[in-house]
Design an enzyme around this catalytic site. Structure first.
Site, PDB file in Angstrom:
ATOM      1  N   LEU D 243      -3.516  -0.382   5.988  1.00  0.00           N
ATOM      2  CA  LEU D 243      -4.094  -1.643   6.451  1.00  0.00           C
ATOM      3  C   LEU D 243      -3.278  -2.245   7.596  1.00  0.00           C
ATOM      4  CD1 LEU D 243      -6.250  -3.862   5.932  1.00  0.00           C
ATOM      5  CD2 LEU D 243      -4.563  -4.990   4.484  1.00  0.00           C
ATOM      6  N   ASP D 244      -3.958  -2.506   8.727  1.00  0.00           N
ATOM      7  CA  ASP D 244      -3.321  -3.109   9.908  1.00  0.00           C
ATOM      8  C   ASP D 244      -2.141  -2.280  10.403  1.00  0.00           C
ATOM      9  OD1 ASP D 244      -5.142  -5.142   9.540  1.00  0.00           O
ATOM     10  OD2 ASP D 244      -3.742  -6.427   8.479  1.00  0.00           O
TER      11      ASP D 244
END
Lengths: 300, 300, 300, 300
Positions: D243-244
């Site tokens: 994530l990210d």
């Protein structure tokens, strides 16, 4: 911010002939604060030449204000003004400080081996852009003695090793005691102990070589390189017990690209660090920074 | 800034229920201004929630201040406050204005064929970021009628040719009369006549597609390309009789390189123009801009 | 760029043991240039480690390329490579140069009374960020002798008055003759004569304290203040006969506000000037700048 | 990057009349790559109009190159060129791709409720600044149907709830299958599953509303406000399972102050997000981005 008795004392000490003073106030917001303070200043012969104000929230938030004012006979008038202001301050539950502009803040600059941040401060000081007194430079290395002393500034070499850390800090505290209003960590690569920090609440400025909170801790340029960021930065903040977690005063950044290896990032970063630290120090010594709940209000 | 009678009228017109108002003042600097005004506001039940102040020179310069305040019963209290303030204003030779925040400024946006600046204003307005009423769009071309009307905004197509220029401007003035507080030239490629300008003193904002005063006049991107600059910019300014010479409200820039031909510069520039114009309009409608001797004081 | 015979000579002089060299080429664009040059380099044992290329216009424009390559036995191989390249260059009507990276450019830095740009160059040089030899500092004032000599750099004080201007310049030319590859005007407040300029075509870098072409000529910060710009800048450019009109190498800017008086603009500007000049010098000494028709191509 | 057979196929599909193509190569660095490829292109009648090259480390690192070239009879010549290049590629262990410029990438844009990033893409596309085909917009909300369809672009409303997440994603994959070359998450507030991501390796671009890695995860503007940063930013990156955490393509920032509350940060951030996402998409569709070990090389 220090207690009121300190403020009276500081302001009294600072008093000289005539000139400018600065007043920093934080308090719960409610109607009439600006009116009360500006009326008070006017009554005491103070002419407001600059005011900056910020309300966190019109309903029930905090209120911050900075006045810069001119007093004609500061030597005799400022102590009276300071004493009388206590009543206004009480009424509004203010935390406040008055600083006389002519009383220069005394800086103790801590460095290790990298000299760029120190040099920037020295140059700006020499050019008259930094309205402070550089009281001393303290380093855990002997390298910069000649440079610093060539500016007529005392240099204290206090070596730090794993074993002597506590002893070294005791020496540092002796050296700065009563001689420094602000500690500047100009790429000083040692951790400051809580004991030291509590002696200088919101009066130790550190330059961290990343765009915090992006790369907390060590080797931020290597971290930035590995993450492949397209912009790097530096952060000047007050030192608190939480590592790299204190109130941020100033940040700046510069664009980089895949072409920049870690060495390049360090080189580019040096210029950002220098400029950011110098700005933060300048704002602090011009009494432009208020701290509230780990954040700063900067009236610049 | 308009005369005092206008101010009273405007403020009275604007009065409704309760809320915020903004006060803009410029006057010669002398002791006691902040005290007098903030005392006055406090006495009239106005709670100052923001103040910004600037003194050109502590000795004998101009003084500028912006107060944002809350009044509980604005409908009945603001007219009284405005009327009473005349005495304070007289004493300090103030030019002043009071604007009620809830009275949205009415914008007339002028465009030609390029739509990017108009689109930015429409989007920001639709997103609630531009606290104004878009009263109309006026264009010398028919192209954007459908777009504009899809936002529920009246579109006036008023063609302009060399022969009909004067007639066209007469029509424009008829259309905007009493319906617009601010004229926005959103890449409107026609010169505005002095007659029109004097109807809207410091109330016509133009976006110029260069970092003024670098490339005054036509084809600034071609000029920038030919000069080989490494940074291009855009400038939002109030329109005066001097072409591209009015008070600058906002500027911004972006880095370019030798790789960018004129078309690229135009493309990059469009984003700068959009952002700069929107900021200037936003600051104007929030009553953050004062003008003094062809320069602006922007309290943002 | 100098003629081919010079290039052979320079490259020969520069030859030492082994290492990197840089090749700069400009020529009319036509098919096969990259193929021809990279094939040539490969045949001569040169390994290309970086290449940058720019075509002004795919059809009939100019073509610019920079190769950085490694040669194993540079002492013996580079002269051969340079000699052989003449045939390729002829075929494509190339203007070209080959620089050995290890042959540091020799700088003559001219200063007057302001020291910030000089200090930045000295500091970057000492930090190893400026891969050059600082051959000398020349000044029309005696002030910086001690500083400069403390770095082990010769200092020539050559006073300039209205009467002695020509004589002074003759002395300057004597002092730099055969000792400098690049002249850096680090806030040198005197006009350089065409006679001097033609000795150093595209090899004199000046820092102008404005965002050119915004404020050509003297007192640019006062001009900027009077015009009320919201951003100020600095420009490093090669010096040509047209005052402040030579090819721009680098520019940078910083945001200012109505609060910044002329003194503040100067102070803020000093940091921009320092950084911009240092970047331009760095790019020049790393052979990253090509000039074509009063514009630069900067491969950075 | 896809395998060679795909490349041949893609390039063949893309073949039309004549024009430009772009070649992206990454391979271990060793002498002679530029020479071999540029010689190969020249032999096949391709005229190189732009080349960009980057070597991570001259000794034993990775080598990245992008060629943009013109072929006269692309329909018949490109397939031959692609087929023949396999031998060169094998020799240097290249991962490579050839894209015909005239074959526009097909975009599927995913949105939720915030429209600013979508609007920017639509506007740049309409203005001719985004050389792509917008194949469809997919949203978990019905709100933007009218807007999107007014541009003549298909709109797929695929609701997503906690229960229907898997089913919804299956539908999304059906809709985009064979119809999209690039997925753009224009503030799409749902997590994409690994199954989806592996269908589009380095072909899903997300805009994250912080200066990554500063505020990973949700509510980054609230995080930024709480930390008291002086600069906020946005990050466009390829989506990976972390994530990210995927390769960063572009970032930009803007200065903020203590005056900016969370709402202001969001408003300022919207402009940064729009611009950063549009730049990243533009560079991707112009084949300017290579990915290596979770970092990008962007030849812009």
């Amino acid at each position: 911010m220090s207690s009121q008795s300190n403020q009276v004392q500081q302001a009294s000490e600072a008093a000289g002939k005539s000139g400018r003073a600065r007043m920093l106030i934080s308090c719960p917001d409610r109607p009439g604060i600006v009116a009360a303070v500006s009326h008070f200043l006017h009554e005491h012969g103070a002419n407001i030449v600059q005011s900056d104000q910020y309300t966190m929230d019109p309903e029930g938030g905090m209120f911050f204000i900075r006045f810069e004012f001119v007093l004609n006979d500061m030597d005799s008038e400022l102590p009276v003004l300071v004493e009388d202001f206590a009543r206004v301050a009480d009424r509004f539950q203010m935390r406040w400080n008055i600083f006389r502009a002519s009383r220069k803040k005394r800086l103790a600059i801590f460095v290790s081996k990298e000299d760029h941040c120190l040099l920037e401060l020295l140059w700006q000081w020499q050019a008259g852009d930094l309205d402070a007194e550089i009281a001393m430079v303290i380093s855990n290395h002997p390298d910069m003695r000649q440079l610093v002393e060539s500016f007529g500034i005392p240099y204290h070499h206090i070596p730090v090793t794993a074993d002597t850390k506590e002893e070294a800090e005791r020496k540092q505290m002796e050296v700065v005691a009563d001689k420094a209003d602000l500690i500047v960590l100009a790429r000083y690569m040692q951790i400051i102990s809580p004991r030291f920090i509590e002696q200088f609440p919101n009066r130790i400025i550190n330059i961290h070589h990343s765009f915090l909170p992006a790369f907390v801790g060590g080797k931020p340029y290597a971290q930035a390189y590995n993450r492949g960021v397209k912009i790097i930065g530096a952060t000047a903040h007050y030192v608190t017990e939480e590592l790299d977690g204190g109130p941020i005063i100033e940040q700046d950044v510069q664009r980089v690209s895949h072409r920049d290896n870690v060495e390049n990032l360090k080189r580019i970063g040096r210029t950002i660090e220098r400029v950011v630290l110098a700005r933060a120090v300048k704002w602090h010594i011009e009494d432009r920074v208020l701290v509230h709940q780990n954040k700063t209000v900067v009236f610049n």
